[in-house]
Design an enzyme around this catalytic site. Structure first.
Site, PDB file in Angstrom:
ATOM      1  N   LYS A  45      -6.666   0.115  -6.422  1.00  0.00           N
ATOM      2  CA  LYS A  45      -8.006   0.635  -6.136  1.00  0.00           C
ATOM      3  C   LYS A  45      -8.576   1.376  -7.344  1.00  0.00           C
ATOM      4  O   LYS A  45      -9.783   1.327  -7.601  1.00  0.00           O
ATOM      5  CB  LYS A  45      -7.971   1.556  -4.915  1.00  0.00           C
ATOM      6  CG  LYS A  45      -7.705   0.848  -3.598  1.00  0.00           C
ATOM      7  CD  LYS A  45      -8.789  -0.164  -3.244  1.00  0.00           C
ATOM      8  CE  LYS A  45      -8.611  -0.706  -1.841  1.00  0.00           C
ATOM      9  NZ  LYS A  45      -9.603  -1.755  -1.511  1.00  0.00           N
ATOM     10  N   TYR A 100       0.516   5.022  -0.067  1.00  0.00           N
ATOM     11  CA  TYR A 100      -0.512   4.094  -0.555  1.00  0.00           C
ATOM     12  C   TYR A 100      -0.059   3.391  -1.832  1.00  0.00           C
ATOM     13  O   TYR A 100      -0.447   2.258  -2.102  1.00  0.00           O
ATOM     14  CB  TYR A 100      -1.834   4.830  -0.755  1.00  0.00           C
ATOM     15  CG  TYR A 100      -3.037   3.946  -0.603  1.00  0.00           C
ATOM     16  CD1 TYR A 100      -3.234   3.191   0.550  1.00  0.00           C
ATOM     17  CD2 TYR A 100      -3.987   3.848  -1.611  1.00  0.00           C
ATOM     18  CE1 TYR A 100      -4.342   2.375   0.694  1.00  0.00           C
ATOM     19  CE2 TYR A 100      -5.100   3.042  -1.472  1.00  0.00           C
ATOM     20  CZ  TYR A 100      -5.272   2.310  -0.321  1.00  0.00           C
ATOM     21  OH  TYR A 100      -6.375   1.494  -0.185  1.00  0.00           O
TER      22      TYR A 100
END
Length: 256
Positions: free
Chosen positions: A164, A157
């Site tokens: 995020k 990720y």
């Protein structure tokens, strides 16, 4: 019960029928809301218009809105003000990172790749909120989407996880700024769903299998579950909720 009857919402980030944004749009529609859709680039316009046309009884406004272009973003919300007047919320479902920056180690992230992910995936919420505030004269809710990778390390990720994390912090600061105007700001941290964006995450199938095997509910998340949570957050039932990050992930986030 049509919790959102008579209210209007902007849905940003629909790419195709598998998009979480589309799941949110369907749930809002089923709750009686009027919808406005935005798209980034001509390539997505047709998809968005075709999907919008499938919502029975809706005559949705569909507008171009590249969140990296301040002039286009301002023009989009000015058009909304002229055509609709007041809106009651925005579903910000926008994120992007270069696929190469989702591979290997985070330490090797390029400067340009880092800034790109932050600009589109995090800063765009602030830019959207600034424009939306002008047409949310009756208050309402601004909603964004995040993922567990913003709270803890998730393999592959990388730069998106950091983006995020920035997005989640932005939710809190925006909630503090906009609360005085009756505008709430919240996030949904959705479990992994097979979307266009998910294709860029390496070994995604393994992530889904782990959710099915270990999450308390022993299943993956659906578009409908995220969409129905969005209806709650946009409705008056959540009138006391702001600055929150609500996990809709079959409980996976509670595991050590």
């Amino acid at each position: 019960m049509e919790l959102l009857q008579g209210k209007t919402f902007v849905v940003m980030g629909v790419a195709n029928q598998r998009s979480i944004a589309w799941g949110i749009a369907r749930s809002l529609h089923n709750a009686g809301a009027k919808l406005i859709f935005t798209y980034a680039g001509e390539r997505l316009e047709r998809n968005v218009r075709e999907l919008a046309d499938t919502l029975e009884g809706q005559e949705s406004l569909v507008l171009p809105c590249d969140v990296t272009n301040d002039e286009e973003l301002t023009a989009c919300f000015e058009t909304i003000k002229q055509e609709v007047g007041t809106i009651h919320g925005v579903a910000h479902c926008i994120a992007f990172a270069n696929r190469d920056d989702l591979k290997g180690e985070f330490v090797d992230t390029s400067r340009d790749g880092f800034l790109l992910a932050q600009n589109i995936s995090a800063f765009s919420l602030t830019a959207v909120a600034r424009e939306a505030k002008k047409v949310m004269t009756e208050g309402g809710n601004i909603l964004t989407l995040t993922y567990l990778g913003g709270e803890r390390v998730v393999k592959n990720y990388n730069v998106m996880g950091v983006a995020k994390a920035s997005l989640e912090a932005s939710v809190k600061y925006l909630a503090n700024d906009l609360g005085q105007h009756g505008i709430r700001v919240n996030a949904i941290s959705a479990g992994p769903i097979r979307t266009l964006s998910a294709k860029g995450v390496g070994d995604f199938n393994s992530i889904l299998r782990e959710i099915e095997e270990r999450a308390p509910l022993r299943r993956t998340t659906t578009q409908e579950e995220v969409g129905d949570t969005a209806v709650f957050l946009f409705s008056d039932l959540a009138r006391g909720v702001t600055g929150e990050n609500i996990h809709v992930d079959s409980g996976y986030h509670i595991l050590g």
